[in-house]
Design an enzyme around this catalytic site. Structure first.
Site, PDB file in Angstrom:
ATOM      1  N   SER A  96       0.849  -1.190   0.000  1.00 26.46           N
ATOM      2  CA  SER A  96       0.000   0.000   0.000  1.00 26.46           C
ATOM      3  C   SER A  96       0.885   1.242   0.000  1.00 26.46           C
ATOM      4  O   SER A  96       2.037   1.204   0.417  1.00 26.46           O
ATOM      5  CB  SER A  96      -0.924  -0.001   1.219  1.00 26.46           C
ATOM      6  OG  SER A  96      -0.170  -0.001   2.401  1.00 26.46           O
ATOM      7  N   GLY A  97       0.327   2.339  -0.506  1.00 26.44           N
ATOM      8  CA  GLY A  97       1.068   3.590  -0.552  1.00 26.44           C
ATOM      9  C   GLY A  97       1.750   3.840  -1.876  1.00 26.44           C
ATOM     10  O   GLY A  97       2.452   4.834  -2.040  1.00 26.44           O
ATOM     11  N   CYS A  98       1.543   2.946  -2.828  1.00 25.32           N
ATOM     12  CA  CYS A  98       2.155   3.113  -4.144  1.00 25.32           C
ATOM     13  C   CYS A  98       1.141   3.688  -5.126  1.00 25.32           C
ATOM     14  O   CYS A  98      -0.044   3.414  -5.035  1.00 25.32           O
ATOM     15  CB  CYS A  98       2.661   1.767  -4.670  1.00 25.32           C
ATOM     16  SG  CYS A  98       3.970   1.062  -3.650  1.00 25.32           S
ATOM     17  N   GLU A  99       1.652   4.474  -6.069  1.00 21.25           N
ATOM     18  CA  GLU A  99       0.819   5.119  -7.076  1.00 21.25           C
ATOM     19  C   GLU A  99       0.134   4.089  -7.977  1.00 21.25           C
ATOM     20  O   GLU A  99      -1.010   4.248  -8.364  1.00 21.25           O
ATOM     21  CB  GLU A  99       1.696   6.053  -7.903  1.00 21.25           C
ATOM     22  CG  GLU A  99       0.950   7.039  -8.731  1.00 21.25           C
ATOM     23  CD  GLU A  99       1.898   8.058  -9.331  1.00 21.25           C
ATOM     24  OE1 GLU A  99       2.377   7.818 -10.458  1.00 21.25           O
ATOM     25  OE2 GLU A  99       2.156   9.084  -8.678  1.00 21.25           O
ATOM     26  N   SER A 100       0.848   3.055  -8.357  1.00 24.65           N
ATOM     27  CA  SER A 100       0.271   1.966  -9.138  1.00 24.65           C
ATOM     28  C   SER A 100       0.427   0.680  -8.325  1.00 24.65           C
ATOM     29  O   SER A 100       1.158   0.644  -7.337  1.00 24.65           O
ATOM     30  CB  SER A 100       0.944   1.849 -10.504  1.00 24.65           C
ATOM     31  OG  SER A 100       2.329   1.727 -10.357  1.00 24.65           O
TER      32      SER A 100
END
Length: 152
Positions: A63-67
């Site tokens: 979690s916390g990633c753009e993609s």
């Protein structure tokens, strides 16, 4: 189902592999412009296989990633840490490959000493990576670092 240890240990990034940190640094240093560096990064994604579908599941998602990003973590009997990553975005996967080149197949103390922002700045990415993408890369590194601390 693919064996986790086999997948992580033989994933083609890191110490002793064709895509180790020295190779990545040399590849990017030889690029004379951001566009050339970007093309080199995208070429890296062709050398690293996609994770098998059984490892592209929610439990491996960061979690916390753009993609969408999947991270598989494994510690071997000798205390070395192995990682495999994948992303829906080719550029994110390429950036993750450069991170893996520094940390894969390494002991916990080396992994935990990595300063992600400094590392990417050294590679010439700092001014070209969006803050949200940088946050995602830091989230992946944090998950790696936390895994090392918890399994030490």
């Amino acid at each position: 189902m693919t064996d986790l240890s086999d997948l992580a240990i033989h994933y083609p990034v890191g110490a002793g592999m064709a895509l180790d940190e020295h190779h990545i640094r040399q590849l990017l240093t030889n690029a004379h412009s951001w566009e050339e560096r970007y093309r080199q990064l995208l070429q890296l994604t062709r050398q690293v296989p996609a994770l098998p579908p059984e490892w592209r599941q929610t439990e491996f998602e960061v979690s916390g990633c753009e993609s969408r990003v999947w991270l598989v973590l494994y510690k071997d009997e000798e205390g070395l840490y192995h990682f495999a990553v994948d992303s829906e975005s080719r550029i994110v996967k390429a950036l993750l490959i450069t991170l893996l080149a520094a940390v894969d197949h390494q002991p916990a103390d080396k992994i935990q000493r990595i300063q992600v922002a400094s590392y990417f700045a050294e590679l010439g990415f700092a001014q070209h990576i969006t803050p949200s993408r940088t946050n995602g890369l830091v989230a992946v590194w944090k998950k790696m670092s936390d895994f090392c601390a918890l399994s030490a």
